[in-house]
Scaffold this motif. Structure first.
Motif, PDB file in Angstrom:
ATOM      1  N   LEU A 222       0.889  -1.188  -0.188  1.00 13.31           N
ATOM      2  CA  LEU A 222       0.034  -0.095   0.032  1.00 13.31           C
ATOM      3  C   LEU A 222       0.935   1.143   0.163  1.00 13.31           C
ATOM      4  O   LEU A 222       1.717   1.195   0.850  1.00 13.31           O
ATOM      5  CB  LEU A 222      -0.856   0.020   1.237  1.00 13.31           C
ATOM      6  N   VAL A 223       0.775   2.220  -0.786  1.00 15.39           N
ATOM      7  CA  VAL A 223       1.472   3.301  -1.154  1.00 15.39           C
ATOM      8  C   VAL A 223       0.467   4.476  -0.807  1.00 15.39           C
ATOM      9  O   VAL A 223      -0.653   4.780  -1.446  1.00 15.39           O
ATOM     10  CB  VAL A 223       2.074   3.585  -2.515  1.00 15.39           C
ATOM     11  N   ALA A 224       0.847   5.196   0.410  1.00 13.73           N
ATOM     12  CA  ALA A 224       0.134   6.323   1.153  1.00 13.73           C
ATOM     13  C   ALA A 224       0.648   7.500   0.812  1.00 13.73           C
ATOM     14  O   ALA A 224       1.616   7.645   1.222  1.00 13.73           O
ATOM     15  CB  ALA A 224      -0.238   6.001   2.448  1.00 13.73           C
ATOM     16  N   GLU A 225       0.552   8.307  -0.329  1.00 10.53           N
ATOM     17  CA  GLU A 225       0.999   9.488  -0.650  1.00 10.53           C
ATOM     18  C   GLU A 225      -0.029  10.542  -1.059  1.00 10.53           C
ATOM     19  O   GLU A 225      -0.506  10.052  -2.268  1.00 10.53           O
ATOM     20  CB  GLU A 225       2.178   9.105  -1.420  1.00 10.53           C
ATOM     21  N   ASP A 226       0.154  11.585  -0.744  1.00 15.28           N
ATOM     22  CA  ASP A 226      -0.737  12.552  -1.175  1.00 15.28           C
ATOM     23  C   ASP A 226      -0.342  13.322  -2.503  1.00 15.28           C
ATOM     24  O   ASP A 226      -1.209  13.869  -3.299  1.00 15.28           O
ATOM     25  CB  ASP A 226      -1.395  13.619  -0.061  1.00 15.28           C
ATOM     26  N   MET A 227       1.061  13.207  -3.054  1.00 13.85           N
ATOM     27  CA  MET A 227       1.368  14.006  -4.151  1.00 13.85           C
ATOM     28  C   MET A 227       1.258  13.023  -5.177  1.00 13.85           C
ATOM     29  O   MET A 227       1.926  12.058  -5.205  1.00 13.85           O
ATOM     30  CB  MET A 227       2.815  14.719  -3.864  1.00 13.85           C
ATOM     31  N   PRO A 228       0.318  13.249  -6.141  1.00 18.79           N
ATOM     32  CA  PRO A 228       0.320  12.407  -7.287  1.00 18.79           C
ATOM     33  C   PRO A 228       1.396  11.856  -7.931  1.00 18.79           C
ATOM     34  O   PRO A 228       1.563  10.618  -8.584  1.00 18.79           O
ATOM     35  CB  PRO A 228      -0.784  13.004  -8.200  1.00 18.79           C
ATOM     36  N   ASP A 229       2.184  12.823  -8.607  1.00 14.58           N
ATOM     37  CA  ASP A 229       3.542  12.532  -9.183  1.00 14.58           C
ATOM     38  C   ASP A 229       4.621  11.753  -8.416  1.00 14.58           C
ATOM     39  O   ASP A 229       5.024  10.797  -8.864  1.00 14.58           O
ATOM     40  CB  ASP A 229       4.223  13.778  -9.394  1.00 14.58           C
ATOM     41  N   THR A 230       4.731  11.880  -7.015  1.00 17.31           N
ATOM     42  CA  THR A 230       5.202  11.040  -6.361  1.00 17.31           C
ATOM     43  C   THR A 230       4.757   9.569  -6.095  1.00 17.31           C
ATOM     44  O   THR A 230       5.533   8.922  -6.353  1.00 17.31           O
ATOM     45  CB  THR A 230       5.620  11.661  -4.535  1.00 17.31           C
ATOM     46  N   ARG A 231       3.482   9.677  -5.856  1.00 16.03           N
ATOM     47  CA  ARG A 231       2.922   8.473  -5.592  1.00 16.03           C
ATOM     48  C   ARG A 231       2.844   7.487  -7.057  1.00 16.03           C
ATOM     49  O   ARG A 231       3.082   6.319  -7.042  1.00 16.03           O
ATOM     50  CB  ARG A 231       1.439   8.645  -5.401  1.00 16.03           C
TER      51      ARG A 231
ATOM     52  N   GLN B 193       4.993   2.948  -9.875  1.00 13.40           N
ATOM     53  CA  GLN B 193       5.679   2.438 -11.054  1.00 13.40           C
ATOM     54  C   GLN B 193       6.866   1.676 -10.703  1.00 13.40           C
ATOM     55  O   GLN B 193       6.966   0.500 -11.440  1.00 13.40           O
ATOM     56  CB  GLN B 193       6.137   3.707 -11.840  1.00 13.40           C
ATOM     57  N   HIS B 194       7.637   1.847  -9.960  1.00 15.16           N
ATOM     58  CA  HIS B 194       8.888   1.300  -9.683  1.00 15.16           C
ATOM     59  C   HIS B 194       8.536   0.132  -8.876  1.00 15.16           C
ATOM     60  O   HIS B 194       9.056  -1.123  -9.129  1.00 15.16           O
ATOM     61  CB  HIS B 194       9.949   2.137  -8.734  1.00 15.16           C
ATOM     62  N   LEU B 195       7.522  -0.032  -8.058  1.00 15.92           N
ATOM     63  CA  LEU B 195       7.064  -1.247  -7.282  1.00 15.92           C
ATOM     64  C   LEU B 195       6.876  -2.320  -8.481  1.00 15.92           C
ATOM     65  O   LEU B 195       6.676  -3.571  -8.337  1.00 15.92           O
ATOM     66  CB  LEU B 195       6.040  -0.867  -6.268  1.00 15.92           C
TER      67      LEU B 195
ATOM     68  N   GLN C 186      -3.258   1.999  -3.481  1.00 10.31           N
ATOM     69  CA  GLN C 186      -2.792   3.464  -3.281  1.00 10.31           C
ATOM     70  C   GLN C 186      -4.032   4.174  -2.517  1.00 10.31           C
ATOM     71  O   GLN C 186      -5.193   3.821  -2.727  1.00 10.31           O
ATOM     72  CB  GLN C 186      -2.935   4.158  -4.758  1.00 10.31           C
ATOM     73  N   ALA C 187      -3.356   5.190  -1.682  1.00 12.68           N
ATOM     74  CA  ALA C 187      -4.142   6.023  -1.059  1.00 12.68           C
ATOM     75  C   ALA C 187      -3.417   7.208  -1.116  1.00 12.68           C
ATOM     76  O   ALA C 187      -2.674   7.653  -1.231  1.00 12.68           O
ATOM     77  CB  ALA C 187      -4.237   5.476   0.550  1.00 12.68           C
TER      78      ALA C 187
ATOM     79  N   VAL D 189       3.146  -1.369   4.126  1.00 14.22           N
ATOM     80  CA  VAL D 189       2.716  -0.120   3.727  1.00 14.22           C
ATOM     81  C   VAL D 189       3.782   0.993   3.734  1.00 14.22           C
ATOM     82  O   VAL D 189       4.729   1.072   4.610  1.00 14.22           O
ATOM     83  CB  VAL D 189       1.733   0.501   5.029  1.00 14.22           C
ATOM     84  N   LEU D 190       3.942   1.792   2.721  1.00 10.70           N
ATOM     85  CA  LEU D 190       4.705   2.866   2.565  1.00 10.70           C
ATOM     86  C   LEU D 190       3.896   4.117   3.013  1.00 10.70           C
ATOM     87  O   LEU D 190       3.011   4.391   1.945  1.00 10.70           O
ATOM     88  CB  LEU D 190       5.409   2.995   1.114  1.00 10.70           C
ATOM     89  N   MET D 191       4.332   4.767   4.069  1.00 12.55           N
ATOM     90  CA  MET D 191       3.370   6.003   4.634  1.00 12.55           C
ATOM     91  C   MET D 191       4.014   7.128   4.449  1.00 12.55           C
ATOM     92  O   MET D 191       4.905   7.428   5.266  1.00 12.55           O
ATOM     93  CB  MET D 191       2.932   5.599   5.951  1.00 12.55           C
TER      94      MET D 191
END
Length: 94
Positions: free
Chosen positions: A12-21, A26-28, A37-38, A56-58
């Protein structure tokens, strides 16, 4: 004797910045991982408790519920998978 292939790992990738997320996702996915995604901490809590990802990557600074608070809530709800802090900040204060 044959063995079954290992179960796919779900992150689970929890990141508010769309480009970073998108970059992290993509890498994962290049490694064959299943990625959820969250966009904020509240979504991260809901998704983690419903889908039980392996890790989780938070992001630590998100709207609605910050990453540290979301992690505390997950632990209080019995979520025991690893939660790794993620931040895109590069300043000296972090």
């Amino acid at each position: 004797m044959t063995t079954s292939p290992p179960a796919p790992v779900t992150v689970l990738v929890a990141e508010d910045m769309p480009d970073t997320r998108a970059l992290v996702v993509q890498h994962l996915e290049q490694f064959g991982l299943t990625v959820l995604q969250a966009e904020n901490g509240e979504q991260a809590i809901e998704i983690a408790l419903a889908r039980r990802p392996d890790v989780v990557l938070m992001d630590m600074e998100m709207p609605v519920v910050a990453g540290a608070e979301a992690t505390r809530t997950l632990r209080m709800c019995g979520f025991s998978a690893p939660v790794l802090a993620l931040t895109a900040h590069k300043g000296e204060e972090h």
